[in-house]
Design a protein around this motif. Sequence first.
Motif, PDB file in Angstrom:
ATOM      1  N   THR A  89      39.093 -35.981  28.424  1.00 26.04           N
ATOM      2  CA  THR A  89      38.371 -37.112  29.008  1.00 26.04           C
ATOM      3  C   THR A  89      36.963 -37.211  28.427  1.00 26.04           C
ATOM      4  N   THR A  90      36.246 -36.100  28.355  1.00 21.46           N
ATOM      5  CA  THR A  90      34.901 -36.103  27.787  1.00 21.46           C
ATOM      6  C   THR A  90      34.926 -36.540  26.326  1.00 21.46           C
ATOM      7  N   GLN A  91      35.846 -35.991  25.566  1.00 20.18           N
ATOM      8  CA  GLN A  91      35.963 -36.359  24.155  1.00 20.18           C
ATOM      9  C   GLN A  91      36.219 -37.852  23.995  1.00 20.18           C
ATOM     10  N   ALA A  92      37.116 -38.386  24.809  1.00 22.62           N
ATOM     11  CA  ALA A  92      37.490 -39.792  24.702  1.00 22.62           C
ATOM     12  C   ALA A  92      36.316 -40.708  25.016  1.00 22.62           C
ATOM     13  N   ILE A  93      35.621 -40.455  26.110  1.00 23.13           N
ATOM     14  CA  ILE A  93      34.524 -41.332  26.522  1.00 23.13           C
ATOM     15  C   ILE A  93      33.376 -41.274  25.525  1.00 23.13           C
ATOM     16  N   LEU A  94      33.033 -40.093  25.075  1.00 20.38           N
ATOM     17  CA  LEU A  94      31.916 -39.976  24.131  1.00 20.38           C
ATOM     18  C   LEU A  94      32.253 -40.623  22.793  1.00 20.38           C
ATOM     19  N   HIS A  95      33.509 -40.497  22.354  1.00 23.26           N
ATOM     20  CA  HIS A  95      33.890 -41.113  21.079  1.00 23.26           C
ATOM     21  C   HIS A  95      33.846 -42.629  21.179  1.00 23.26           C
ATOM     22  N   GLN A  96      34.335 -43.166  22.296  1.00 23.42           N
ATOM     23  CA  GLN A  96      34.378 -44.620  22.446  1.00 23.42           C
ATOM     24  C   GLN A  96      33.044 -45.210  22.880  1.00 23.42           C
ATOM     25  N   ALA A  97      32.063 -44.364  23.160  1.00 20.28           N
ATOM     26  CA  ALA A  97      30.723 -44.878  23.455  1.00 20.28           C
ATOM     27  C   ALA A  97      30.139 -45.600  22.246  1.00 20.28           C
ATOM     28  N   GLY A  98      30.555 -45.207  21.059  1.00 19.19           N
ATOM     29  CA  GLY A  98      30.102 -45.872  19.840  1.00 19.19           C
ATOM     30  C   GLY A  98      28.741 -45.386  19.368  1.00 19.19           C
ATOM     31  N   ALA A 137      23.513 -31.697  25.475  1.00 18.93           N
ATOM     32  CA  ALA A 137      22.261 -32.361  25.118  1.00 18.93           C
ATOM     33  C   ALA A 137      22.396 -32.982  23.736  1.00 18.93           C
ATOM     34  N   GLY A 138      21.841 -34.167  23.583  1.00 16.59           N
ATOM     35  CA  GLY A 138      21.948 -34.867  22.309  1.00 16.59           C
ATOM     36  C   GLY A 138      23.115 -35.831  22.254  1.00 16.59           C
ATOM     37  N   GLN A 139      24.032 -35.732  23.226  1.00  9.71           N
ATOM     38  CA  GLN A 139      25.150 -36.661  23.329  1.00  9.71           C
ATOM     39  C   GLN A 139      24.831 -37.717  24.384  1.00  9.71           C
ATOM     40  N   PRO A 140      25.493 -38.884  24.330  1.00  9.15           N
ATOM     41  CA  PRO A 140      25.261 -39.892  25.367  1.00  9.15           C
ATOM     42  C   PRO A 140      25.558 -39.323  26.753  1.00  9.15           C
ATOM     43  N   TRP A 142      26.262 -39.841  30.976  1.00 10.57           N
ATOM     44  CA  TRP A 142      27.080 -40.762  31.771  1.00 10.57           C
ATOM     45  C   TRP A 142      26.252 -41.906  32.351  1.00 10.57           C
ATOM     46  N   LEU A 143      25.178 -41.583  33.040  1.00 15.53           N
ATOM     47  CA  LEU A 143      24.383 -42.617  33.686  1.00 15.53           C
ATOM     48  C   LEU A 143      23.789 -43.583  32.665  1.00 15.53           C
ATOM     49  N   ALA A 144      23.279 -43.048  31.569  1.00 15.14           N
ATOM     50  CA  ALA A 144      22.675 -43.895  30.535  1.00 15.14           C
ATOM     51  C   ALA A 144      23.703 -44.839  29.920  1.00 15.14           C
ATOM     52  N   LEU A 145      24.940 -44.387  29.789  1.00 12.59           N
ATOM     53  CA  LEU A 145      25.992 -45.252  29.250  1.00 12.59           C
ATOM     54  C   LEU A 145      26.220 -46.461  30.158  1.00 12.59           C
ATOM     55  N   ALA A 146      26.273 -46.224  31.466  1.00 16.68           N
ATOM     56  CA  ALA A 146      26.458 -47.331  32.406  1.00 16.68           C
ATOM     57  C   ALA A 146      25.251 -48.262  32.385  1.00 16.68           C
ATOM     58  N   GLN A 147      24.058 -47.693  32.269  1.00 15.13           N
ATOM     59  CA  GLN A 147      22.851 -48.518  32.216  1.00 15.13           C
ATOM     60  C   GLN A 147      22.811 -49.370  30.949  1.00 15.13           C
TER      61      GLN A 147
END
Length: 460
Positions: A89-98, A137-140, A142-147
């Motif tokens: 799940t973590t891998q998927a969300i971070l990869h698709q964050a772009g 640290a250094g990765q997107p 969760w909260l910042a992604l929604a913002q």
Amino acid sequence: MKSLLPLTTLSLLLPSALAIPLTLTSAPSIKSAASTIAFGLMKYYTGNNTGDVPGNLPDPYFWWEAGAMFGTLIDYWALTGDTTYNAATTQAILHQAGDDADFMPKNQTRTEGNDDQGFWAMAAMSAAENNFPDPPAGQPQWLALAQAVFNEYATRWDTETCGGGLRWQIFTFNNGFNYKNSISNGCFFDVAARLARYTGNATYASWAEKIFDWEVSVGLITPEGAVYDGASVAGTDNCTKHDQIQWSYNAGIYMHGAAVMYNVTGGDATWKSRVQALLTETTGVFFNNSIMVEQACEGVGLCDVDQQSFKGYLTRWMAGTTQMAPFTYDTIAPLLQSSAAAAAKACSGSPDAGFNGIPGTACGFKWTDGGFDGSVGVGQQMNALSAVMYTLVGSPGVEVKTPVTSSTGGTSVGDANAGMQTTGPLRKVAPITTRDRVAAGFVTTAMVLSVLGGSIFVIK
């Protein structure tokens, strides 16, 4: 692919395994059933195969449904404590964050709609609210992604037509750009309401109020609590021509967002009446003998791949509504329990193809049939997982934490300026190709055909 079989399902790997036992008064039984269904669901996922793209589901599933699936899996972890799928799940969300950490990855941007982006944003919001393990640290975060998604939505708010609202599509070259739909605006509304609660920032609450008021002003939410699909902005239509089909996920997303605003405002009477109207309409439209149905298409067998997943989101948001607006619990809980019992009975299939989970545990689409209806897929499996696991919310003797906020233990790091590094919503993208146009057209055509089918059903 590495096996992701949870330990709780090992005992079920028997030739005689038939259906999924479920005792709604037993938390261990609920968690065991959810574990079995989740295993079957993740058998559809190929993003952690060598050479595949993390976060993507294979055809015929569109990108947004993968975001919905990982949002479901975050809740699965929060409710059951099973960490089996956390890494994926973590891998998927971070990869698709772009590259810009805003869920507009290059592999999707050209055909991405506002609702597509929203389902990934809501998955990130769920991660923040549930204290899902924070990224390194250094990765997107969760909260910042929604913002980031909220900020980009705000720049796309279109006052030139209908006095406001988000269009379905982000880019002018995609079919559906001249349509303002409830689910795109519902994603904006739900994310805004949840950000208001999590951060305490009144700007988010103001936007949530603005979005809901706009939906009402153009007639997409009626005084009775019906939520229509959308309205055309082509030519002189200006949101005067409504598609009055009601879908379960539209009802659910506005109910949940309104419940969050009820919580944010300390029990405001206006938000309470809005929650109640949406709940009353939902119980009348989307339940048959207390069992959830997708009324616009299920009875006539016309639900498409997308629509076959909608009931799971209604289940999620109704359960979340009970947490944010506890006065709804006595109405909602019995409906979710009866739907869960029916969904478990529908998880008794052993199809020759299309399902790679444990034989005898494939989940069908219709829950009113009393058994497996032969229909399988990501949506069907995800619906059943949601139906079963969300009965843990509010269940006597089961400790389910209320979604956290920044002041009640939330650890996710935010960024109020996330998503603002671009020059606007129409950032530069690669030139559109014929293949992309065909794909976008296919989505729109599928929606139109499903609406026509649903209209036939309503007329009958």
